[in-house]
Design an enzyme around this catalytic site. Structure first.
Site, short mmCIF file in Angstrom:
data_model
loop_
_atom_site.label_atom_id
_atom_site.label_comp_id
_atom_site.label_asym_id
_atom_site.label_seq_id
_atom_site.Cartn_x
_atom_site.Cartn_y
_atom_site.Cartn_z
N CYS A 1 -8.24 -7.53 -9.14
CA CYS A 1 -7.87 -6.06 -9.26
C CYS A 1 -8.78 -5.28 -10.30
CB CYS A 1 -6.44 -6.32 -9.96
SG CYS A 1 -5.50 -4.69 -10.35
N CYS B 1 -5.14 -10.44 -13.09
CA CYS B 1 -5.46 -10.60 -11.42
C CYS B 1 -6.90 -10.58 -11.17
CB CYS B 1 -4.64 -9.87 -10.59
SG CYS B 1 -2.73 -9.93 -11.06
N CYS C 1 9.30 -5.87 0.85
CA CYS C 1 7.69 -5.62 1.52
C CYS C 1 6.75 -6.44 0.80
CB CYS C 1 7.56 -4.09 1.21
SG CYS C 1 5.63 -3.84 1.62
N CYS D 1 4.80 5.25 -0.82
CA CYS D 1 4.80 4.11 -1.80
C CYS D 1 4.49 4.51 -3.19
CB CYS D 1 3.94 2.94 -1.35
SG CYS D 1 4.11 2.40 0.37
N ARG E 1 1.09 -4.30 8.30
CA ARG E 1 0.40 -2.91 8.02
C ARG E 1 -1.16 -3.35 7.79
NH1 ARG E 1 2.99 -1.39 3.17
NH2 ARG E 1 4.99 -1.18 4.40
N CYS F 1 9.27 3.62 -0.87
CA CYS F 1 9.09 2.15 -1.54
C CYS F 1 8.49 2.36 -2.57
CB CYS F 1 8.20 1.62 -0.41
SG CYS F 1 7.75 -0.30 -0.67
N CYS G 1 -3.54 -2.51 -17.37
CA CYS G 1 -2.68 -3.50 -17.27
C CYS G 1 -3.14 -4.75 -17.95
CB CYS G 1 -2.72 -3.76 -15.44
SG CYS G 1 -1.61 -5.02 -15.05
#
Length: 364
Positions: free
Chosen positions: A83, A80, A213, A120, A283, A153, A76
């Site tokens: 992460c 972040c 979400c 998901c 959740r 999702c 990626c």
């Protein structure tokens, strides 16, 4: 003795007010939310008991199972700090490009067989190309072909114009994009995109007809003020499901040494989210095993959904262990034929009978 009695009365009043307001879907005040987070570890069972009343009122004993399919891992370009898939991450995670549609659909089918109601589909990256959207659309179609009643999702990062509509047209039910932390703190955890970017993507997905979400991650050094701020910001976006994550501190990431959370702190945060989102799916998500530990069953009295199995780059508990925990705690797995949101939510929808097309004045 008088001071102890006074403190007990104050706590009882706070919890009673929070429960009463949540049952009427009223947002707590900021002071009330901060007072809840500031309660003592000695009082955490009282906090759980109060919030569980709200959970039972809207969701009974049901627990909804969700399952993650990591379609593209690592690599990626975003930074972040939390992460393991970030640019520059030295975490020893799996890294691979897009898995085949057949593999993703097969994983989804096994999850549904195990009781998952929502699958998901997640891919790392700043956002998808149009080719990526087409690939995911094919995967959604393949999953729906096998189990048409399962919720799908999608979580692909920041979306460009028209991409959310294409996912909705392909049969996707929801789009997930977490706010992660308070707007004021966002620059402390990411510099390659902004809090506003995330809000824009979630609003665009909602406008395209995808169920929103969005949730947050805790344990990144945030204050109580930050916790309340992100909870209230999420409430303004009106998501249908709210994942509550607890930081998984991967070695090789900037936050790899943050082990700030205690089980009691996690329970207070979950209780706050139940009071802020009384009739919305809350959740229990990443990091629950390592931070809640033996108190996970108590968390089921607050959250009405969990992720089953593994996460994006870390392993979760065996699915059989989670199913046993749910049963032992006195809960039942929510079936795919059951409505996730309580039917009383329909009472909030009022058919317009004034303004254009009527003889009555508009609501202006």
């Amino acid at each position: 003795m008088e001071s102890m009695t006074s403190f007990s009365a104050t706590l009882d009043d706070l919890l009673s007010t929070l429960v009463s307001g949540a049952l009427q879907r009223r947002l707590p005040t900021r002071d009330q939310a901060l007072a809840l987070l500031a309660t003592s570890d000695d009082d955490v069972l009282d906090v759980v008991a109060a919030a569980s009343r709200v959970r039972r009122a809207f969701f009974g004993r049901r627990v909804k199972l969700n399952y993650l399919v990591n379609m593209k891992s690592g690599l990626c370009p975003e930074d972040c700090f939390y992460c393991s898939q970030r640019l520059g991450s030295e975490a020893g995670i799996l890294k691979y490009s897009w898995i085949a549609t057949e593999e993703a659909a097969g994983l989804a089918a096994k999850a549904v067989e195990a009781g998952a109601k929502r699958v998901c589909l997640v891919a790392s990256g700043r956002g998808p190309s149009d080719r990526d959207v087409a690939r995911v659309a094919d995967t959604v179609a393949a999953i729906k072909d096998g189990t048409p009643d399962v919720e799908v999702c999608v979580c692909l990062g920041l979306l460009k114009d028209g991409q959310a509509a294409r996912l909705a047209a392909a049969g996707a039910d929801a789009y997930s994009h977490n706010l992660n932390t308070a707007e004021e703190k966002y620059a402390d955890i990411c510099t390659t995109h902004t809090f506003a970017d995330r809000v824009d993507t979630l609003r665009g997905a909602s406008a395209a007809g995808l169920s929103p979400c969005s949730g947050a991650i805790f344990g990144m050094g945030e204050s109580d003020e930050d916790v309340v701020s992100v909870a209230f910001a999420l409430r303004e976006l009106d998501p249908d499901s709210v994942p509550v994550n607890f930081l998984i501190p991967f070695e090789g990431t900037p936050l790899g040494d943050r082990w700030d959370l205690t089980p009691a702190r996690c329970l207070r945060i979950l209780a706050l989210f139940r009071f802020v989102f009384p009739d919305v799916e809350v959740r229990l998500a990443g990091g629950r095993e390592i931070h809640l530990r033996a108190l996970q069953p108590l968390a089921l009295h607050l959250a009405n959904a969990v992720f089953l199995g593994d996460y994006l780059t870390s392993e979760g508990a065996p699915g059989s262990a989670d199913l046993a925990m749910i049963a032992d705690a006195g809960f039942t797995v929510e079936g795919r034929d059951e409505t996730t949101l309580p039917t009383v939510r329909a009472e909030q929808v009022a058919v317009r009978r004034r303004g254009a097309g009527t003889g009555l004045p508009a609501n202006t």
